[in-house]
Design a protein around this motif. Structure first.
Motif, PDB file in Angstrom:
ATOM      1  N   ALA A  36    -157.114  -0.001 -51.472  1.00 31.07           N
ATOM      2  CA  ALA A  36    -158.501  -0.455 -51.463  1.00 31.07           C
ATOM      3  C   ALA A  36    -158.976  -0.793 -52.868  1.00 31.07           C
ATOM      4  O   ALA A  36    -159.912  -1.571 -53.054  1.00 31.07           O
ATOM      5  CB  ALA A  36    -159.395   0.612 -50.843  1.00 31.07           C
ATOM      6  N   ALA A  37    -158.334  -0.207 -53.873  1.00 31.79           N
ATOM      7  CA  ALA A  37    -158.699  -0.467 -55.273  1.00 31.79           C
ATOM      8  C   ALA A  37    -158.002  -1.702 -55.830  1.00 31.79           C
ATOM      9  O   ALA A  37    -158.088  -1.989 -57.022  1.00 31.79           O
ATOM     10  CB  ALA A  37    -158.366   0.749 -56.132  1.00 31.79           C
ATOM     11  N   ARG A  38    -157.267  -2.430 -54.955  1.00 33.02           N
ATOM     12  CA  ARG A  38    -156.601  -3.687 -55.297  1.00 33.02           C
ATOM     13  C   ARG A  38    -155.345  -3.485 -56.146  1.00 33.02           C
ATOM     14  O   ARG A  38    -154.880  -4.404 -56.807  1.00 33.02           O
ATOM     15  CB  ARG A  38    -157.569  -4.669 -55.975  1.00 33.02           C
ATOM     16  CG  ARG A  38    -158.709  -5.140 -55.072  1.00 33.02           C
ATOM     17  CD  ARG A  38    -159.726  -6.014 -55.787  1.00 33.02           C
ATOM     18  NE  ARG A  38    -159.104  -7.022 -56.617  1.00 33.02           N
ATOM     19  CZ  ARG A  38    -159.362  -7.187 -57.918  1.00 33.02           C
ATOM     20  NH1 ARG A  38    -160.222  -6.397 -58.538  1.00 33.02           N
ATOM     21  NH2 ARG A  38    -158.780  -8.148 -58.599  1.00 33.02           N
ATOM     22  N   ASP A  39    -154.796  -2.291 -56.125  1.00 36.29           N
ATOM     23  CA  ASP A  39    -153.473  -2.074 -56.705  1.00 36.29           C
ATOM     24  C   ASP A  39    -152.427  -2.470 -55.661  1.00 36.29           C
ATOM     25  O   ASP A  39    -152.628  -2.266 -54.464  1.00 36.29           O
ATOM     26  CB  ASP A  39    -153.263  -0.604 -57.075  1.00 36.29           C
ATOM     27  CG  ASP A  39    -154.281  -0.093 -58.075  1.00 36.29           C
ATOM     28  OD1 ASP A  39    -154.505  -0.771 -59.083  1.00 36.29           O
ATOM     29  OD2 ASP A  39    -154.863   0.975 -57.819  1.00 36.29           O
ATOM     30  N   ILE A  40    -151.311  -3.016 -56.106  1.00 32.93           N
ATOM     31  CA  ILE A  40    -150.161  -3.224 -55.227  1.00 32.93           C
ATOM     32  C   ILE A  40    -149.110  -2.211 -55.655  1.00 32.93           C
ATOM     33  O   ILE A  40    -148.512  -2.318 -56.728  1.00 32.93           O
ATOM     34  CB  ILE A  40    -149.631  -4.666 -55.301  1.00 32.93           C
ATOM     35  CG1 ILE A  40    -150.714  -5.649 -54.835  1.00 32.93           C
ATOM     36  CG2 ILE A  40    -148.375  -4.809 -54.444  1.00 32.93           C
ATOM     37  CD1 ILE A  40    -150.280  -7.100 -54.816  1.00 32.93           C
TER      38      ILE A  40
END
Length: 373
Positions: free
Chosen positions: A117-121
Motif C-alpha cells: 500500500a506504501a507503493r514499495d515493490i
C-alpha cells in the motif's frame, strides 16, 4: 489448538513432513492480472533494455514510451511479467545490490513480488525492495534489490486491478498476505482463504475498520504460530498421532486410531473436533480427515470454523475476543490456553504476540490492549 483439540504438539524436528512441493512451472499468463506501465523516480518507467527477450536482459529505468518493453503484467500469483518472461533477481540473490533482469518464469522466490500500500515493490524471499541504483533517474539506470528504506527511488506506481495489493473484499490484500508469509507452502493459497471467508461473513467484517483488521491480524498471527509461518500442513510430531482418538465418543474413530492429528491453519485435531467441524461444514471429516490436508479451501474453512464458533479452554470464541475488546490474549487462551497461558509457556505466547504485532503493523492498525494471557 488446546483442550478438546489436542495435547500440544512439540516443536521437534520435522518428521514425516507432508509438504506440497513448490511449483516449478508457472502458467504462461497468471489469472487475475493487470497490465500497464510501472513508473517511479522522475516519472520514468521500468523498462526491458532494447526490448530484449534473452535470459539475463537488463531491467532499467527509462523514459515512458508505451512500448511492449514497458508493459508489465502484474499477476495475483506474485509474478511481474513482460515480453513473456518474468521480473527476476539475478542469481536468486538476496543481497543489497543484486541486479534485476528478465528471465524465464520458473516459480522461484527470485520472481515473486508484492506491491505494498506504501507503493514499495517487495521481493518477499529477500524481504527487500525494487530500487533504482544510485538514486539516479538517467535513462538506462539499472534496477536492483535493496533494503527497503521508504526513499523516493523505491516508490512505484504499478497496475493495480487484480494484482498484488488489490483488495478482494477481505481486509488483508494478497500483497499483505504474501508479506506476512513470505515462505509459505503453496498449499495455503490466498484464494482458498478468501473463498472460505464466505461461510463466516462476521469474521473481519464486524465493528470498525480497525477492529476488522485487528481480528484478521489476530487470526493470521495464531495461524502463523500453529503452522510455522504457513509452512506445515500437518502436525510435525508424528509420535503424537495416536493420541487424538477419544474412544468414549459414540462414533469412535472410524478413520483409525492415528488419523486425527493436527492439520490445517489451526491444526485441527481430535476425533470429536473433526466430527463437529465436518457437521458444521457439511463434510464427512470424521471418516475422511485427510480432506483437511488435501484441499486448501477445506483447510481454511476448518480454521475459520474453530475461530468463529469454538471457545476451547477459554471462555469465548477468538472472534468474540477480538470484536468485544477482550484482546488478543484471549484468542491465545481459546486456542491453546491450557498449555500456554498463566505462565505455562511464555515463549509460545510471545511467539504469537510477536506475530500479531508484526501483522497489525503491516495492516496499519494498533494492536490494542490485553495482548497476553
Amino acid at each position: 489448538m488446546g483442550f478438546k483439540t489436542r495435547w500440544r504438539r512439540t516443536a521437534s524436528a520435522a518428521v514425516g513432513i507432508l509438504f506440497v512441493a513448490l511449483l516449478s512451472v508457472l502458467p504462461a499468463q497468471p489469472a487475475a492480472a493487470a497490465t500497464g506501465q510501472i513508473s517511479g523516480l522522475a516519472g520514468k518507467c521500468v523498462d526491458v533494455a532494447a526490448a530484449g527477450t534473452a535470459n539475463g536482459t537488463a531491467v532499467q529505468l527509462y523514459d515512458c514510451n508505451g512500448t511492449a518493453a514497458q508493459q508489465w503484467n502484474v499477476g495475483s500469483d506474485g509474478t511481474v511479467r513482460a515480453l513473456g518472461k518474468c521480473l527476476d533477481v539475478s542469481g536468486g540473490s538476496t543481497a543489497d545490490g543484486a541486479l534485476i533482469q528478465l528471465w524465464d518464469c520458473n516459480g522461484t522466490g527470485a520472481q515473486r513480488w508484492s506491491v505494498s500500500a506504501a507503493r514499495d515493490i517487495v521481493n518477499p524471499h529477500a524481504n527487500k525492495c525494487l530500487d533504482v541504483t544510485g538514486n539516479t533517474s538517467a535513462n538506462g539506470t539499472r534496477l536492483q534489490l535493496w533494503t527497503c528504506s521508504g526513499a523516493a527511488h523505491q516508490k512505484w506506481t504499478a497496475p493495480a486491478a487484480g494484482g498484488p495489493g488489490t483488495p478482494s473484499g477481505f481486509v488483508v490484500t494478497e500483497a499483505q498476505f504474501n508479506q506476512m508469509f513470505p515462505g509459505r507452502n503453496p498449499f495455503y493459497t490466498y484464494s482458498g482463504l478468501v473463498t472460505a471467508l464466505g461461510a463466516y461473513p462476521a469474521f473481519a467484517g464486524t465493528g470498525s475498520d480497525t477492529v476488522k483488521r485487528q481480528e484478521a491480524a489476530a487470526f493470521l498471527a495464531n495461524v502463523n504460530h500453529e503452522t510455522g509461518g504457513l509452512v506445515h500442513i500437518v502436525e510435525q510430531n508424528t509420535a503424537n498421532y495416536p493420541n487424538y482418538c477419544n474412544w468414549s465418543m459414540p462414533y469412535g474413530c472410524p478413520a483409525g486410531q492415528a488419523a486425527y492429528y493436527g492439520r490445517g491453519p489451526i491444526q485441527l485435531s481430535w476425533n470429536f473436533n473433526y466430527k463437529a467441524a465436518g457437521d458444521a461444514l457439511g463434510l464427512d471429516l470424521l471418516n475422511n480427515p485427510w480432506l483437511v490436508q488435501n484441499d486448501a479451501n477445506i483447510a481454511w474453512r476448518t480454521g475459520l470454523w474453530y475461530w468463529n464458533t469454538q471457545s476451547g479452554p477459554g471462555t469465548m470464541t477468538p472472534h468474540n475476543a477480538m470484536v468485544n475488546g477482550a484482546g488478543f490474549g484471549q484468542t491465545i487462551r481459546s486456542i491453546n490456553g491450557s498449555l500456554e497461558c498463566d505462565g505455562r509457556n511464555p515463549a509460545q505466547v510471545q511467539s504469537r504476540v510477536d506475530a500479531y504485532q508484526r501483522f497489525t503493523g503491516i495492516l496499519g492498525v494498533p494492536p490494542g490492549a490485553n495482548l497476553y494471557c
